[in-house]
Motif scaffolding. Structure first.
Motif, PDB file in Angstrom:
ATOM      1  N   UNK A  81       0.810  -1.207   0.000  1.00 21.13           N
ATOM      2  CA  UNK A  81       0.000   0.000   0.000  1.00 21.13           C
ATOM      3  C   UNK A  81       0.846   1.260   0.000  1.00 21.13           C
ATOM      4  N   UNK A  82       0.377   2.249  -0.752  1.00 24.28           N
ATOM      5  CA  UNK A  82       0.944   3.587  -0.638  1.00 24.28           C
ATOM      6  C   UNK A  82       0.314   4.273   0.561  1.00 24.28           C
ATOM      7  N   UNK A  83       1.048   5.214   1.145  1.00 23.63           N
ATOM      8  CA  UNK A  83       0.535   5.901   2.327  1.00 23.63           C
ATOM      9  C   UNK A  83       1.279   7.213   2.504  1.00 23.63           C
ATOM     10  N   UNK A  84       0.755   8.053   3.366  1.00 22.52           N
ATOM     11  CA  UNK A  84       1.405   9.299   3.742  1.00 22.52           C
ATOM     12  C   UNK A  84       1.743   9.238   5.228  1.00 22.52           C
ATOM     13  N   UNK A  85       2.992   9.533   5.578  1.00 22.25           N
ATOM     14  CA  UNK A  85       3.372   9.690   6.979  1.00 22.25           C
ATOM     15  C   UNK A  85       3.208  11.163   7.343  1.00 22.25           C
ATOM     16  N   UNK A  86       2.476  11.438   8.413  1.00 19.76           N
ATOM     17  CA  UNK A  86       2.289  12.819   8.878  1.00 19.76           C
ATOM     18  C   UNK A  86       2.782  12.896  10.318  1.00 19.76           C
ATOM     19  N   UNK A  87       3.994  13.431  10.541  1.00 20.77           N
ATOM     20  CA  UNK A  87       4.516  13.558  11.903  1.00 20.77           C
ATOM     21  C   UNK A  87       3.952  14.794  12.595  1.00 20.77           C
ATOM     22  N   UNK A  88       4.118  14.845  13.897  1.00 22.84           N
ATOM     23  CA  UNK A  88       3.660  16.008  14.637  1.00 22.84           C
ATOM     24  C   UNK A  88       4.406  17.245  14.174  1.00 22.84           C
ATOM     25  N   UNK A  89       3.800  18.404  14.331  1.00 18.47           N
ATOM     26  CA  UNK A  89       4.380  19.652  13.838  1.00 18.47           C
ATOM     27  C   UNK A  89       5.739  19.936  14.458  1.00 18.47           C
ATOM     28  N   UNK A  90       5.993  19.438  15.657  1.00 15.06           N
ATOM     29  CA  UNK A  90       7.251  19.729  16.338  1.00 15.06           C
ATOM     30  C   UNK A  90       8.306  18.667  16.072  1.00 15.06           C
ATOM     31  N   UNK A  91       7.953  17.658  15.282  1.00 10.45           N
ATOM     32  CA  UNK A  91       8.909  16.600  14.981  1.00 10.45           C
ATOM     33  C   UNK A  91       9.422  16.768  13.557  1.00 10.45           C
ATOM     34  N   UNK A  92      10.734  16.744  13.382  1.00  8.05           N
ATOM     35  CA  UNK A  92      11.246  16.715  12.018  1.00  8.05           C
ATOM     36  C   UNK A  92      10.857  15.372  11.417  1.00  8.05           C
ATOM     37  N   UNK A  93      10.399  15.338  10.170  1.00  8.26           N
ATOM     38  CA  UNK A  93       9.851  14.101   9.625  1.00  8.26           C
ATOM     39  C   UNK A  93      10.835  12.948   9.538  1.00  8.26           C
ATOM     40  N   UNK A  94      12.071  13.216   9.187  1.00  8.30           N
ATOM     41  CA  UNK A  94      13.037  12.131   9.035  1.00  8.30           C
ATOM     42  C   UNK A  94      14.425  12.578   9.455  1.00  8.30           C
ATOM     43  N   UNK A  95      15.252  11.599   9.784  1.00 10.18           N
ATOM     44  CA  UNK A  95      16.687  11.823   9.949  1.00 10.18           C
ATOM     45  C   UNK A  95      17.389  11.011   8.867  1.00 10.18           C
ATOM     46  N   UNK A  96      18.664  11.269   8.705  1.00  6.53           N
ATOM     47  CA  UNK A  96      19.455  10.530   7.723  1.00  6.53           C
ATOM     48  C   UNK A  96      20.574   9.795   8.447  1.00  6.53           C
ATOM     49  N   UNK A  97      21.026   8.704   7.834  1.00  6.82           N
ATOM     50  CA  UNK A  97      22.123   7.913   8.378  1.00  6.82           C
ATOM     51  C   UNK A  97      23.116   7.648   7.249  1.00  6.82           C
ATOM     52  N   UNK A  98      24.369   8.025   7.470  1.00  8.55           N
ATOM     53  CA  UNK A  98      25.407   7.843   6.464  1.00  8.55           C
ATOM     54  C   UNK A  98      26.062   6.477   6.629  1.00  8.55           C
ATOM     55  N   UNK A  99      26.159   5.745   5.511  1.00  6.50           N
ATOM     56  CA  UNK A  99      26.679   4.381   5.502  1.00  6.50           C
ATOM     57  C   UNK A  99      27.660   4.255   4.339  1.00  6.50           C
TER      58      UNK A  99
END
Length: 227
Positions: A81-99
């Motif tokens: 399924x496709x979907x939309x993630x909606x985080x709280x306004x005070x939360x940055x939606x994602x972080x990144x991890x360097x590998x």
């Protein structure tokens, strides 16, 4: 702790803009329309049931962004399924991890679903949607081969971190697990068609808005329609 987000708030925005919610029928299942699902205290997922999934989710995304929310579109594993993630306004939606490569590419384009680390996954990142960023350096001891492993200094995929455990012998995670290491387990991996250049960092880091926007344009693409 960030502000709690409620599915009912997302429902209210979509309903106020004329969108109909999906109604459940015990005989026929979910009818056409939007459906929200609470995903913890700081995130809501939005789905569309029925025909026109791609176009409808694009419309929902536009309305929610206009209301001031960050929206992350994605697709579940194995063409789900496709979907939309909606985080709280005070939360940055994602972080990144360097590998390092080729490990980042093995996550994006092969079956690697574990990241080996010497440190335990911080609990606040468990269940988080993250960007997989390929470092500018190559791990010359890695004997991994295949296409798409030669990308450096760019975001190559998006994934969800589902948990963390210590492994003495590395056998718990198949051929990808190291011994005497913390295994960070991954799921819902979506490779980017076009890697997004970005400067990495140690640990979890916050991607610039331009990088995040470029990733969002690729993670979810509208369905093609016949002319």
């Amino acid at each position: 702790m960030g502000r709690i987000i409620h599915a009912r708030d997302i429902d209210a925005i979509l309903a106020s803009n004329g969108y109909e919610p999906s109604e459940y029928n015990p005989t026929t299942g979910w009818g056409p329309g939007y459906r929200t699902a609470q995903a913890g205290r700081r995130q809501v997922n939005v789905f569309h049931d029925g025909p026109g999934e791609a176009d409808s989710l694009t419309a929902y995304q536009r309305e929610l962004q206009a209301a001031g929310y960050c929206v992350i579109p994605d697709q579940m594993d194995r063409g789900g399924r496709r979907r939309l993630h909606v985080p709280s306004r005070e939360e940055h939606p994602v972080r990144a991890l360097t590998i390092r490569q080729p490990w980042a590419g093995a996550i994006a384009h092969q079956s690697k679903r574990v990241e080996n680390r010497s440190w335990k996954l911080p609990g606040k990142h468990e269940g988080a949607r993250i960007l997989i960023h390929a470092e500018t350096q190559l791990d010359r001891d890695a004997q991994i081969y295949g296409p798409h492993l030669g990308v450096y200094g760019a975001v190559v995929a998006v994934a969800t971190v589902t948990g963390c455990h210590w492994s003495e012998d590395g056998t718990c995670c198949g051929p990808w697990g190291f011994d005497r290491a913390y295994h960070w387990t991954l799921t819902d991996v979506v490779a980017l068609t076009e890697p997004v250049p970005a400067k990495g960092a140690l640990g979890f880091w916050t991607p610039p808005d331009a990088v995040l926007a470029a990733v969002q344009r690729q993670v979810y693409l509208p369905e093609r329609t016949s002319p």
